[in-house]
Design a protein around this motif. Structure first.
Motif, PDB file in Angstrom:
ATOM      1  N   VAL A  65       0.857  -1.029   0.057  1.00  0.00           N
ATOM      2  CA  VAL A  65       0.073  -0.032  -0.045  1.00  0.00           C
ATOM      3  C   VAL A  65       0.797   1.212  -0.226  1.00  0.00           C
ATOM      4  CG1 VAL A  65      -1.732   1.397   1.270  1.00  0.00           C
ATOM      5  CG2 VAL A  65      -2.044  -0.869   1.195  1.00  0.00           C
ATOM      6  N   LEU A  86       2.036   3.448  -3.221  1.00  0.00           N
ATOM      7  CA  LEU A  86       0.920   4.515  -3.808  1.00  0.00           C
ATOM      8  C   LEU A  86       1.364   5.978  -3.625  1.00  0.00           C
ATOM      9  CD1 LEU A  86      -2.385   2.736  -2.960  1.00  0.00           C
ATOM     10  CD2 LEU A  86      -1.808   3.326  -5.204  1.00  0.00           C
ATOM     11  N   LEU A 140      -1.368  -4.439  -1.527  1.00  0.00           N
ATOM     12  CA  LEU A 140      -2.447  -3.738  -2.094  1.00  0.00           C
ATOM     13  C   LEU A 140      -3.611  -4.638  -2.776  1.00  0.00           C
ATOM     14  CD1 LEU A 140      -4.290  -1.093  -2.484  1.00  0.00           C
ATOM     15  CD2 LEU A 140      -2.487  -0.489  -4.506  1.00  0.00           C
ATOM     16  N   ILE A 190      -6.454   5.262  -1.461  1.00  0.00           N
ATOM     17  CA  ILE A 190      -6.453   4.427  -2.687  1.00  0.00           C
ATOM     18  C   ILE A 190      -7.122   5.150  -3.939  1.00  0.00           C
ATOM     19  CG2 ILE A 190      -6.703   2.074  -3.789  1.00  0.00           C
ATOM     20  CD1 ILE A 190      -6.475   0.955  -1.032  1.00  0.00           C
ATOM     21  N   ILE A 225      -3.149   0.331  -8.877  1.00  0.00           N
ATOM     22  CA  ILE A 225      -2.121  -0.466  -8.414  1.00  0.00           C
ATOM     23  C   ILE A 225      -0.868  -0.059  -9.039  1.00  0.00           C
ATOM     24  CG2 ILE A 225      -1.437  -2.837  -7.812  1.00  0.00           C
ATOM     25  CD1 ILE A 225      -4.377  -3.749  -8.010  1.00  0.00           C
TER      26      ILE A 225
END
Length: 273
Positions: free
Chosen positions: A93, A96, A133, A188, A217
């Protein structure tokens, strides 16, 4: 999958209306996962149809019926081929961070996905920086599938996210907006997708236009998840377009002059060839 799609929309009016302007978003997208082999749109009354691309890259057809009419019928026929989606590559994660600014429009509030503590409202887990993710996205897809009950007619386009959370019943549009709210809240980037789904694959939502979510992603790009059907996007999904929420990609929208309300009837058929 090779599929033929027939989408018929009819507006019937008790009294004549005129100057009906409509935007039609029924032409599937062309991308690495699908290709459009044929598309035809027919309108009653017979009027010219113009076309342009919107801000998000979707193909929009325009219809203007100037003369008085009591019926507006729009029929779109499509032949499309879809391919299997490539599994996303693992990515934490935390990866990102440099991608949030370029995709900030899919992190901000939108008309149908306002700012809120949506993970807490829906009882969903917030991800940790070292979480994978793709795994988190699939787990959230499964959670929302179990959290709600698919109930056609329980909601409409005016139903708020808070109301959906309270009742626990809704349709694909509600599931998609809920997932968007959660993902954007935790940083996200995520966008709303409008399209179709083939019911022969034991999925729900084929009786009308379908909706799901694409999340960004790193290393894989925009990847689709369908919380209504507890699955990542597969060949049975046919994408029309994407936007911030339903408001950006509603199949048909418009206005007219007249003193009567129209009665809407929609029929969607997706045939596997």
């Amino acid at each position: 999958m090779r599929a033929e799609i027939r989408h018929v929309t009819e507006y019937r009016y008790a009294e004549p209306v005129w100057d009906s302007f409509n935007e039609i978003r029924l032409h599937p997208a062309r991308d690495e996962r699908q290709n459009v082999l044929a598309f035809d749109i027919r309108v009653t009354p017979d009027v010219p149809v113009t076309v342009h691309r919107d801000y998000f890259g979707g193909l929009i057809h325009h219809v203007h019926v100037h003369e008085p009419h009591t019926l507006l019928r729009i029929e779109a026929r499509t032949l499309v081929v879809t391919y299997p989606s490539r599994p996303p590559t693992p990515a934490p994660v935390s990866s990102l961070t440099p991608h949030r600014e370029p995709h900030v429009e899919y992190l901000l509030a939108s008309p149908r996905v306002p700012t809120g503590s949506w993970p807490e409202v829906f009882g969903a887990r917030r991800p940790q920086p070292d979480d994978d993710l793709p795994t988190f996205l699939l787990d959230l897809t499964r959670y929302l599938y179990r959290r709600f009950q698919y109930t056609p007619g329980a909601t409409d386009v005016r139903t708020s996210l808070s109301d959906f959370a309270g009742t626990g019943r809704g349709v694909c549009q509600d599931y998609a907006h809920a997932m968007l709210g959660i993902l954007r809240t935790v940083g996200i980037p995520a966008r709303y997708v409008s399209g179709y789904i083939y019911a022969g694959a034991d999925f729900v939502g084929a009786e009308a236009s379908h909706a799901w979510v694409e999340a960004f992603i790193p290393g894989s790009g925009w990847t689709g998840y369908d919380p209504t059907n507890n699955t990542a996007v597969v060949e049975a999904h046919v994408k029309i377009g994407h936007g911030r929420d339903y408001s950006d990609v509603s199949p048909i929208s418009g206005h007219y002059h007249g003193n009567t309300r129209g009665v809407l009837d929609v029929e969607v058929k997706v045939y596997d060839q």
